[in-house]
Design an enzyme around this catalytic site. Sequence first.
Site, PDB file in Angstrom:
ATOM      1  CB  ALA A  67       5.046   6.058   1.275  1.00  0.00           C
ATOM      2  N   GLY A 110       0.872   3.847  -1.225  1.00  0.00           N
ATOM      3  CA  GLY A 110       1.138   2.818  -0.220  1.00  0.00           C
ATOM      4  C   GLY A 110      -0.085   2.510   0.640  1.00  0.00           C
ATOM      5  CD  GLU A 113       1.880   0.173  -3.317  1.00  0.00           C
ATOM      6  OE1 GLU A 113       2.393   0.886  -2.432  1.00  0.00           O
ATOM      7  OE2 GLU A 113       2.435  -0.078  -4.403  1.00  0.00           O
ATOM      8  CD  GLU A 133       2.205   4.906  -5.786  1.00  0.00           C
ATOM      9  OE1 GLU A 133       1.293   5.052  -6.629  1.00  0.00           O
ATOM     10  OE2 GLU A 133       2.159   4.068  -4.871  1.00  0.00           O
TER      11      GLU A 133
END
Length: 259
Positions: A67, A110, A113, A133
């Site tokens: 992200a 992300g 993911e 993260e």
Amino acid sequence: MSELLTTHPYNNDLRVALLQLNRPKVLNALTTDLLQEIVDELRRLDDLPEVRCIILTGNDKAFAAGADILKMSQSNPIEQLTDKRMRLWKEFAMISKPIIAAVNGFALGGGHELAMACDFVIAGDSAKFGQPEINIGTTPGAGGTQRLTRALGKSKAMMLALTGEMLSAMDAYECNLIARVVPAKTLLQECFEVAKKIADKSPIAVKLTKDSINKSQELSLSDGLEYERRNFYLSFASADQKEGMSAFLEKRAPEYKGN
Ligand code: HXC
């Protein structure tokens, strides 16, 4: 054409669509806008009958490094709660056509993911996978503790997510996180060959098979077997099933029409 994402048929085969994340300056960091574009494009392709398989890729340096940390750093819990991103992840999971993640370089946070949300991953030999993260004081939020744990088992998933270490492509392959490792330079060509194989099959059978395998991640074994059986029966309602079995018996190549 979007400035964030480009889409075009690969090798002029309209049955295989290629989506490329295109924010190279920030290693394809995922913003909500980019995720929205990915989902919009996938939904459009899902509705196009000629498209049989989709490849999602980044560039040589990164599939996606997570992200967008700059955007996230300015965020608060209520913004996170009301952001459409979580709905977009669900919409991504509802795409019925196969999506292959073609990963070169970093697939982190992300970005990892996103790769795991695809149907399978083919990676270049220098790809790196991880959930870092923990290094920036947060925790995975879109499958990095759930899909990862189902894929690797608790021990390996826990170690990766708690240390923020990265897995090499070969390690990821050996622990079944990804389906195939290929030379980085030939990644797209190899993915295209796999996609073409899928594109040659009955789209109905492909859709039912994807659906049944995805259900295996959600259901108990007996419920999953029941679900699978119903999809198997359903395939017999298709002209493609008649064509596939006739072609076999007549010793010719099948011609699937997707009905
Ligand atoms: C915003 C990013 C970014 C990210 C890299 N960049 N990752 N910007 N968000 N996730 C930017 C860098 O700031 C830098 O910008 C440029 O991309 C190149 O990155 P470098 O760090 O200079 O490259 P390199 O030294 O090769 O290191 C690569 C890297 C590192 C190891 C991948 O960039 C890194 O650790 N990135 C963050 C990875 C991460 O923590 N991901 C998880 C995010 S949290 P400038 O302007 O300096 O050139 C997450 C939660 C998901 O994903 C929750 C889902 C809902």
